[in-house]
Design an enzyme around this catalytic site. Structure first.
Site, PDB file in Angstrom:
ATOM      1  CB  CYS A   2     -12.786   3.921   6.776  1.00 19.55           C
ATOM      2  SG  CYS A   2     -13.263   4.128   4.947  1.00 19.55           S
ATOM      3  NE  ARG A  27      -7.221   3.075   9.253  1.00 19.36           N
ATOM      4  CZ  ARG A  27      -6.693   1.426   9.210  1.00 19.36           C
ATOM      5  NH1 ARG A  27      -5.584   1.167   9.198  1.00 19.36           N
ATOM      6  NH2 ARG A  27      -7.518   0.779   8.910  1.00 19.36           N
ATOM      7  CD1 TRP A  77      -9.317   7.973   0.775  1.00 17.29           C
ATOM      8  CD2 TRP A  77     -10.112   6.075   0.621  1.00 17.29           C
ATOM      9  NE1 TRP A  77      -8.776   7.198  -0.550  1.00 17.29           N
ATOM     10  CE2 TRP A  77      -9.259   6.548  -0.809  1.00 17.29           C
ATOM     11  CE3 TRP A  77     -11.037   4.497  -0.259  1.00 17.29           C
ATOM     12  CZ2 TRP A  77      -9.341   5.870  -2.383  1.00 17.29           C
ATOM     13  CZ3 TRP A  77     -10.726   4.223  -1.448  1.00 17.29           C
ATOM     14  CH2 TRP A  77      -9.783   4.762  -3.214  1.00 17.29           C
ATOM     15  CG  ASN A 103     -11.111  -0.041   7.074  1.00 22.88           C
ATOM     16  OD1 ASN A 103     -11.352   0.304   6.612  1.00 22.88           O
ATOM     17  ND2 ASN A 103     -10.152  -0.448   8.183  1.00 22.88           N
ATOM     18  N   GLY A 104     -13.386  -1.835   5.536  1.00 23.41           N
ATOM     19  CA  GLY A 104     -13.530  -2.760   5.046  1.00 23.41           C
ATOM     20  C   GLY A 104     -14.589  -2.466   3.105  1.00 23.41           C
ATOM     21  CD  GLU A 489       9.086   6.641  -3.294  1.00 27.24           C
ATOM     22  OE1 GLU A 489       8.430   5.760  -4.204  1.00 27.24           O
ATOM     23  OE2 GLU A 489       8.522   7.321  -2.499  1.00 27.24           O
ATOM     24  CE  LYS A 493       6.382   9.593  -1.214  1.00 21.63           C
ATOM     25  NZ  LYS A 493       6.329   7.907  -1.434  1.00 21.63           N
ATOM     26  CD  GLU A 496       2.822   9.837  -2.396  1.00 21.58           C
ATOM     27  OE1 GLU A 496       1.219   9.096  -1.752  1.00 21.58           O
ATOM     28  OE2 GLU A 496       3.403   9.186  -1.816  1.00 21.58           O
ATOM     29  CG  HIS A 512      13.393   3.313 -26.909  1.00 27.05           C
ATOM     30  ND1 HIS A 512      13.975   2.936 -28.374  1.00 27.05           N
ATOM     31  CD2 HIS A 512      14.371   3.308 -26.042  1.00 27.05           C
ATOM     32  CE1 HIS A 512      14.722   2.283 -28.180  1.00 27.05           C
ATOM     33  NE2 HIS A 512      15.544   2.567 -26.600  1.00 27.05           N
ATOM     34  CE  LYS A 611       2.062   5.747   6.108  1.00 33.16           C
ATOM     35  NZ  LYS A 611       3.367   6.758   5.045  1.00 33.16           N
TER      36      LYS A 611
END
Ligand code: AGP
Length: 616
Positions: A2, A27, A77, A103-104, A489, A493, A496, A512, A611
């Site tokens: 957050c 965040r 968040w 935050n946490g 990667e 991208k 997300e 396979h 982020k």
């Protein structure tokens, strides 16, 4: 993950808090709120959803906003409880005299809650943070000292926290405390600022104090007092913030992500500057504190990271084993911390993190330090928690990356890993520095910024391909060798920011199992550079084509066969297989961006993401 802010001084607090929160939206952005100190009262305003909703609420409360020059704010968040107004911060005690933003994560919040209910505390929300508000208020009722009450409370809290606390009877101060979550105090003239991260305060001051774990601070408009949890006075140094506010503007781009993709040529120049001057020069890495003797004793390297940083680490494995000849393992932090891992003084641990605040990676780094491993951190935030845990530091200097999707920081991480590899070779095997392959790799690295520009300046084909494929719901990305991480990667991208189900596979793995999914509804994007695995990837593409899959090729080599096979081809300038990940990824970043932009997605702030993932 957050964002918290605080202000005490002479300005209109609501404006400072809202602006600060807007720079912390990356965040987390599922709800927000502020508490404004007025004469003998604390006014709380909250709103679910984006920060604009809170802005709307405050616009109707200007009579209160105009009277308040101190307050705290929060952008959330959700970790505990749905993203509703009720669960939005700030949270208060029963009577509303004391407010907290946090935050946490409070890991023992249930036990604390049960204890506090015995004293008549009534809980309204589903959050762990509300427990902190009641706990601090409970301590305050005993000692009537807000700093002591906060200190006594945090001693009972297990987990991660960065708190701002206000009490209506003490309008001249804000108390802050932190453990395992970032908190910065911005030092002003007749005013002081509090924030989870630099962007929230950089417009007001370039002087900052980083609060450290297990520290508490009393912040007034003209004084800052810091103690440890035993109440001993501490002197944290005032640091000069190295960022410019301009880093926070979009500079005319529609999204921060597009700006940051286009910044990559300059970022590449930045990373190499002062470290690699020409193809015959030595690599200079001042912050790597390993002595030549220690370097020569390294028997194994383990790279620990998450998400995009993990993919950079996977590329690092290829080059470290190819050139430095050191066995290298790459692990996702969240898996590593729950395994019985083996590290010792002959293990070099490389932690990779853009934010330097990713909880899983921090936990892993703390574990390996206890086992004697030398920890080298590659990060974009040399001011971060992880950087402070490092024995050696390799700042990637990509500049503040605002978009949640990592792009320029990935480029900087890749190049830092190439530099580190060449540095290790230089120390452990000096005579090989003149090898043709190493000299040409250095030369290619110096030419890379211009080649990145060649890609970002020619996006027409990428835009057309993005539009053509934007309606597909599934994608498979394939590659082999050093570009396998590029496939991972590129898929991340796309996932997300467009929410399309994209999966990266080793091309050899297609047959396979995953090939069962292929038909005309599932395009396959293949990364194939002219090199030792080119023909193998081509045959995997033929297998895919035989199942009616649409084929997109990302390559630096086109011939009649590839023209006939691929539905679309996106080219990159000529480059060796070894360095091609740093160029291929630019195409994939742009492809993901234009697909998401075409679909009208919230590119810079995708749903459910943050982020910096500061919770495990
Ligand atoms: C990358 O686009 C994502 N935002 C995410 O995977 C990120 O790379 C991951 O959370 C690790 O973050 P860090 O590099 O700050 O540790």
């Amino acid at each position: 993950m957050c964002g918290i802010v605080g202000y005490i001084g002479f300005k209109k607090a609501s404006e400072v808090l809202l602006k600060g929160l807007s720079y912390l939206e990356y965040r987390g952005y599922d709800s927000s709120g502020v508490a404004l100190m007025t004469k003998g009262k604390i006014e709380i305003f909250k709103a679910p959803g984006k920060l604009n909703n809170l802005r709307e609420v405050l616009l109707k409360e200007q009579n209160i906003c105009n009277k308040s020059t101190s307050g705290i704010g929060h952008i959330r968040w959700a970790t505990h409880g749905l993203p509703t107004e009720l669960n939005a911060h700030p949270h208060t005690c029963n009577c509303g005299s004391l407010v907290v933003v946090h935050n946490g994560i409070i890991e023992n919040y249930k036990e604390l809650k049960n204890e506090l209910e015995k004293y008549g505390c009534e809980f309204k929300s589903q959050t762990d943070t509300e427990v902190a508000a009641h706990l601090i208020a409970h301590e305050f009722s005993k000692c009537k000292d807000l700093m002591a009450a906060t200190t006594n409370a945090v001693k009972k809290i297990q987990g991660a926290y960065a708190f701002c606390v206000m009490h209506k009877t003490m309008p001249d101060k804000i108390i802050v405390a932190r453990k395992n979550a970032p908190l910065i105090i911005g030092v002003g003239e007749g005013e002081n600022f509090i924030a989870s991260d630099i962007p929230a305060i950089i417009e007001y001051t370039k002087k900052a104090i980083y609060l450290n774990d297990n520290q508490v601070a009393e912040i007034k408009k003209d004084s800052i007092r810091i103690t440890d949890l035993e109440g001993n006075l501490l002197e944290n140094k005032v640091e000069f913030l190295p960022f410019e506010p301009v880093a926070l503007s979009k500079m005319g781009y529609k999204h921060y992500m597009l700006k940051e993709i286009h910044e990559q040529s300059d970022v590449a120049r930045n990373v190499l500057q002062g470290k690699l001057t020409n193809s015959k020069s030595e690599i200079v890495l001042e912050d790597v504190k390993l002595t030549p003797k220690e370097l020569k004793n390294i028997k194994r390297i383990q790279i620990i990271a998450c998400g995009t940083s993990l993919h950079a680490g996977l590329v690092g494995k290829y080059i470290l084993e190819k050139f430095a000849k050191i066995p290298t393992d790459v692990e996702a932090s969240s898996e590593y911390i729950y395994r019985d891992t083996i590290s010792d003084e002959n293990t070099l641990t490389i932690g990779i993190s853009q934010s330097g605040e990713t909880a899983d990676t921090i936990t892993a780094i703390k574990q390996v330090r206890e086992k004697g491993s030398h920890v080298l951190i590659i990060t974009n935030r040399p001011d971060s928690t992880m950087a402070r845990l490092a024995d050696s530091l390799l700042p990637v200097n990509a500049g503040i990356e605002v978009s949640v999707a990592a792009t320029k920081s990935y480029m900087a991480q890749l190049l830092s890993l190439y530099l580190l590899t060449l540095y290790l070779v230089q120390i452990t095997n000096p005579e090989s520095v003149k090898d043709k392959e190493i000299v040409s790799l250095k030369q290619e690295m110096l030419e890379l910024p211009n080649k990145i520009e060649a890609v970002t300046n020619n996006t027409k084909a990428i835009k057309e391909t993005a539009k053509k494929y934007s309606s597909f719901k599934d994608f498979i990305f394939i590659a082999r060798g050093i570009n396998f991480p590029t496939a991972l990667e590129g898929a991340l991208k796309l996932k997300e920011i467009s929410y399309i189900n994209a999966t990266g596979y080793s091309a050899g793995e297609l047959k396979h199992g995953p090939i069962a999914m292929l038909d005309e509804t599932m395009p396959v994007l293949a990364i194939l550079n002219k090199g030792c695995v080119y023909d193998k990837v081509m045959s995997n593409c033929e297998e895919a084509k035989a199942r009616q899959a649409k084929l997109i090729g990302v390559t630096n080599f086109i011939d009649r066969k590839s023209k006939d096979l691929f539905d679309d081809i996106l080219t990159i300038p000529d480059i060796s297989d070894t360095l091609s990940p740093a160029l291929n990824i630019v195409v994939l970043q742009l492809l993901a961006y234009y697909i998401a932009e075409y679909l009208g997605k919230d590119v810079d702030q995708p749903r459910n993401l943050a982020k910096s993932v500061t919770v495990e």
